[in-house]
Design a protein around this motif. Structure first.
Motif, PDB file in Angstrom:
ATOM      1  N   THR A  94     -33.643  19.663  36.928  1.00 22.75           N
ATOM      2  CA  THR A  94     -34.235  18.346  36.697  1.00 22.75           C
ATOM      3  C   THR A  94     -35.728  18.395  37.013  1.00 22.75           C
ATOM      4  O   THR A  94     -36.183  19.175  37.849  1.00 22.75           O
ATOM      5  N   ARG A  95     -36.471  17.534  36.359  1.00 22.43           N
ATOM      6  CA  ARG A  95     -37.918  17.468  36.571  1.00 22.43           C
ATOM      7  C   ARG A  95     -38.245  16.448  37.652  1.00 22.43           C
ATOM      8  O   ARG A  95     -37.425  15.610  38.011  1.00 22.43           O
ATOM      9  N   ASN A  96     -39.480  16.533  38.146  1.00 21.64           N
ATOM     10  CA  ASN A  96     -39.869  15.689  39.270  1.00 21.64           C
ATOM     11  C   ASN A  96     -39.783  14.197  38.959  1.00 21.64           C
ATOM     12  O   ASN A  96     -39.563  13.386  39.862  1.00 21.64           O
ATOM     13  N   HIS A  97     -39.974  13.811  37.700  1.00 19.26           N
ATOM     14  CA  HIS A  97     -39.960  12.392  37.350  1.00 19.26           C
ATOM     15  C   HIS A  97     -38.552  11.873  37.077  1.00 19.26           C
ATOM     16  O   HIS A  97     -38.374  10.689  36.791  1.00 19.26           O
ATOM     17  N   GLN A  98     -37.551  12.744  37.177  1.00 16.29           N
ATOM     18  CA  GLN A  98     -36.175  12.330  36.910  1.00 16.29           C
ATOM     19  C   GLN A  98     -35.422  12.103  38.219  1.00 16.29           C
ATOM     20  O   GLN A  98     -35.552  12.885  39.162  1.00 16.29           O
ATOM     21  N   LEU A  99     -34.629  11.039  38.259  1.00 19.42           N
ATOM     22  CA  LEU A  99     -33.809  10.731  39.424  1.00 19.42           C
ATOM     23  C   LEU A  99     -32.419  11.316  39.219  1.00 19.42           C
ATOM     24  O   LEU A  99     -31.802  11.109  38.176  1.00 19.42           O
ATOM     25  N   VAL A 100     -31.933  12.036  40.217  1.00 15.76           N
ATOM     26  CA  VAL A 100     -30.623  12.673  40.078  1.00 15.76           C
ATOM     27  C   VAL A 100     -29.783  12.420  41.319  1.00 15.76           C
ATOM     28  O   VAL A 100     -30.285  12.413  42.443  1.00 15.76           O
ATOM     29  N   THR A 101     -28.496  12.178  41.112  1.00 19.89           N
ATOM     30  CA  THR A 101     -27.551  12.101  42.217  1.00 19.89           C
ATOM     31  C   THR A 101     -26.436  13.107  41.971  1.00 19.89           C
ATOM     32  O   THR A 101     -25.998  13.292  40.834  1.00 19.89           O
ATOM     33  N   ILE A 102     -26.025  13.769  43.030  1.00 19.31           N
ATOM     34  CA  ILE A 102     -24.985  14.797  42.957  1.00 19.31           C
ATOM     35  C   ILE A 102     -23.795  14.272  43.740  1.00 19.31           C
ATOM     36  O   ILE A 102     -23.879  14.033  44.946  1.00 19.31           O
ATOM     37  N   VAL A 103     -22.670  14.093  43.069  1.00 23.70           N
ATOM     38  CA  VAL A 103     -21.551  13.389  43.684  1.00 23.70           C
ATOM     39  C   VAL A 103     -20.984  14.109  44.897  1.00 23.70           C
ATOM     40  O   VAL A 103     -20.448  13.459  45.803  1.00 23.70           O
ATOM     41  N   ASP A 104     -21.098  15.434  44.944  1.00 24.96           N
ATOM     42  CA  ASP A 104     -20.554  16.173  46.085  1.00 24.96           C
ATOM     43  C   ASP A 104     -21.642  16.723  46.999  1.00 24.96           C
ATOM     44  O   ASP A 104     -21.404  17.628  47.789  1.00 24.96           O
ATOM     45  N   ASP A 105     -22.859  16.150  46.909  1.00 26.30           N
ATOM     46  CA  ASP A 105     -23.963  16.588  47.770  1.00 26.30           C
ATOM     47  C   ASP A 105     -24.922  15.427  48.006  1.00 26.30           C
ATOM     48  O   ASP A 105     -26.019  15.374  47.439  1.00 26.30           O
ATOM     49  N   PRO A 106     -24.533  14.457  48.843  1.00 24.10           N
ATOM     50  CA  PRO A 106     -25.393  13.300  49.092  1.00 24.10           C
ATOM     51  C   PRO A 106     -26.783  13.677  49.598  1.00 24.10           C
ATOM     52  O   PRO A 106     -27.772  13.058  49.200  1.00 24.10           O
ATOM     53  N   GLU A 107     -26.856  14.682  50.467  1.00 25.22           N
ATOM     54  CA  GLU A 107     -28.147  15.058  51.042  1.00 25.22           C
ATOM     55  C   GLU A 107     -29.090  15.648  49.998  1.00 25.22           C
ATOM     56  O   GLU A 107     -30.309  15.595  50.153  1.00 25.22           O
ATOM     57  N   GLY A 108     -28.531  16.228  48.954  1.00 28.12           N
ATOM     58  CA  GLY A 108     -29.361  16.817  47.912  1.00 28.12           C
ATOM     59  C   GLY A 108     -29.694  15.862  46.789  1.00 28.12           C
ATOM     60  O   GLY A 108     -30.323  16.260  45.804  1.00 28.12           O
ATOM     61  N   SER A 109     -29.293  14.609  46.927  1.00 24.62           N
ATOM     62  CA  SER A 109     -29.483  13.617  45.868  1.00 24.62           C
ATOM     63  C   SER A 109     -30.745  12.792  46.086  1.00 24.62           C
ATOM     64  O   SER A 109     -31.194  12.600  47.217  1.00 24.62           O
ATOM     65  N   ASP A 110     -31.317  12.305  44.988  1.00 20.51           N
ATOM     66  CA  ASP A 110     -32.474  11.419  45.071  1.00 20.51           C
ATOM     67  C   ASP A 110     -32.063   9.986  45.384  1.00 20.51           C
ATOM     68  O   ASP A 110     -32.875   9.214  45.897  1.00 20.51           O
ATOM     69  N   PHE A 111     -30.840   9.621  45.054  1.00 21.02           N
ATOM     70  CA  PHE A 111     -30.403   8.250  45.280  1.00 21.02           C
ATOM     71  C   PHE A 111     -28.883   8.216  45.441  1.00 21.02           C
ATOM     72  O   PHE A 111     -28.188   9.166  45.080  1.00 21.02           O
ATOM     73  N   HIS A 112     -28.405   7.126  46.024  1.00 17.86           N
ATOM     74  CA  HIS A 112     -26.976   6.852  46.106  1.00 17.86           C
ATOM     75  C   HIS A 112     -26.716   5.517  45.427  1.00 17.86           C
ATOM     76  O   HIS A 112     -27.536   4.607  45.494  1.00 17.86           O
ATOM     77  N   VAL A 113     -25.572   5.397  44.788  1.00 14.97           N
ATOM     78  CA  VAL A 113     -25.183   4.119  44.194  1.00 14.97           C
ATOM     79  C   VAL A 113     -24.434   3.324  45.250  1.00 14.97           C
ATOM     80  O   VAL A 113     -23.389   3.769  45.739  1.00 14.97           O
ATOM     81  N   PRO A 114     -24.945   2.157  45.632  1.00 12.96           N
ATOM     82  CA  PRO A 114     -24.277   1.393  46.685  1.00 12.96           C
ATOM     83  C   PRO A 114     -23.004   0.735  46.186  1.00 12.96           C
ATOM     84  O   PRO A 114     -22.766   0.613  44.983  1.00 12.96           O
ATOM     85  N   SER A 115     -22.196   0.313  47.136  1.00 16.12           N
ATOM     86  CA  SER A 115     -21.039  -0.518  46.812  1.00 16.12           C
ATOM     87  C   SER A 115     -21.567  -1.925  46.566  1.00 16.12           C
ATOM     88  O   SER A 115     -22.266  -2.488  47.414  1.00 16.12           O
ATOM     89  N   GLN A 116     -21.265  -2.493  45.410  1.00 14.35           N
ATOM     90  CA  GLN A 116     -21.921  -3.723  44.992  1.00 14.35           C
ATOM     91  C   GLN A 116     -20.932  -4.814  44.631  1.00 14.35           C
ATOM     92  O   GLN A 116     -19.841  -4.553  44.138  1.00 14.35           O
ATOM     93  N   MET A 117     -21.343  -6.056  44.894  1.00 15.03           N
ATOM     94  CA  MET A 117     -20.604  -7.222  44.417  1.00 15.03           C
ATOM     95  C   MET A 117     -21.576  -8.136  43.699  1.00 15.03           C
ATOM     96  O   MET A 117     -22.764  -8.192  44.025  1.00 15.03           O
ATOM     97  N   GLN A 118     -21.078  -8.859  42.708  1.00 13.85           N
ATOM     98  CA  GLN A 118     -21.916  -9.711  41.871  1.00 13.85           C
ATOM     99  C   GLN A 118     -21.333 -11.111  41.818  1.00 13.85           C
ATOM    100  O   GLN A 118     -20.136 -11.284  41.606  1.00 13.85           O
ATOM    101  N   ARG A 119     -22.197 -12.096  42.030  1.00 11.72           N
ATOM    102  CA  ARG A 119     -21.846 -13.503  41.870  1.00 11.72           C
ATOM    103  C   ARG A 119     -22.923 -14.136  40.993  1.00 11.72           C
ATOM    104  O   ARG A 119     -23.862 -14.755  41.482  1.00 11.72           O
ATOM    105  N   GLY A 120     -22.822 -13.950  39.686  1.00  8.69           N
ATOM    106  CA  GLY A 120     -23.859 -14.448  38.803  1.00  8.69           C
ATOM    107  C   GLY A 120     -25.170 -13.750  39.098  1.00  8.69           C
ATOM    108  O   GLY A 120     -25.284 -12.529  39.006  1.00  8.69           O
TER     109      GLY A 120
END
Length: 208
Positions: A94-120
């Motif tokens: 991946t290039r520096n301008h790209q965000l990547v997450t690795i499902v089996d390596d949280p520490e090596g990821s640029d971001f995590h997807v949080p647990s989310q709830m939506q109310r409108g």
């Protein structure tokens, strides 16, 4: 470890590549539906739900093994295969301008997807920084009970009322008082929010 910076991203028109066709990929894709993102799944096989989404045109499924060319023009990348080495190789190219997450390596990821709830218009996201997605889900469920469906209409009211205040109210003191008043419990439970708001506005103007 470094702390994460929470942010809400607008993905409309942006290319998001999900490498992998299993249940984890399905969850990641499901979370992005409705954002307007250009979602591309790369995998020789895919779950029935991913296949359905591809058939309906909601996502683009490339029925093939991953290659480096698949990441071209990608804004965000999910390395979501069950092959650790493949996930790591995706990270390396991946290039520096790209965000990547690795499902089996949280520490090596640029971001995590949080647990989310939506109310409108209300979005609540919970993250444990990759430490325990189960705990994040548990906290989300507790918040979902606290912030029930009534918040959907309430947030629509707050949005419209705020736009009206910012547009029409010139007095900074009244503006501040109105914006503070409408987030009270009285307005949350009111049966006539618009009427209550207009009456409060007139009372404040009369008192100046």
């Amino acid at each position: 470890m470094s702390s994460y910076y929470p942010i809400m991203l607008r993905l409309e028109g942006k290319r998001v590549v999900v490498v992998g066709g299993g249940k984890v990929s399905e969850r990641k894709v499901s979370g992005m539906l409705g954002t307007g993102a250009d979602i591309v799944v790369i995998s020789p096989e895919a779950t029935a739900e991913l296949q359905r989404l591809a058939s309906s045109g909601e996502i683009d499924w490339k029925r093939k093994s991953f290659s480096a060319e698949d990441l071209g023009n990608a804004f965000m990348i999910f390395a979501a295969t069950n092959d650790y080495d493949l996930n790591q190789s995706i990270r390396r190219i991946t290039r520096n301008h790209q965000l990547v997450t690795i499902v089996d390596d949280p520490e090596g990821s640029d971001f995590h997807v949080p647990s989310q709830m939506q109310r409108g218009r209300l979005s609540i996201a919970v993250s444990t920084g990759g430490a325990s997605p189960k705990l994040a889900s548990k906290i989300r469920e507790e918040l979902a009970e606290q912030f029930d469906d009534s918040y959907e209409d309430y947030l629509d009211f707050l949005f419209q009322a705020r736009q009206q205040v910012l547009k029409e109210v010139k007095d900074s003191t009244i503006k501040k008082r109105l914006l503070s008043a409408i987030v009270s419990s009285e307005f949350l439970t009111s049966k006539d929010r618009e009427g209550d708001f207009n009456r409060l506005y007139e009372e404040m103007k009369a008192g100046t």
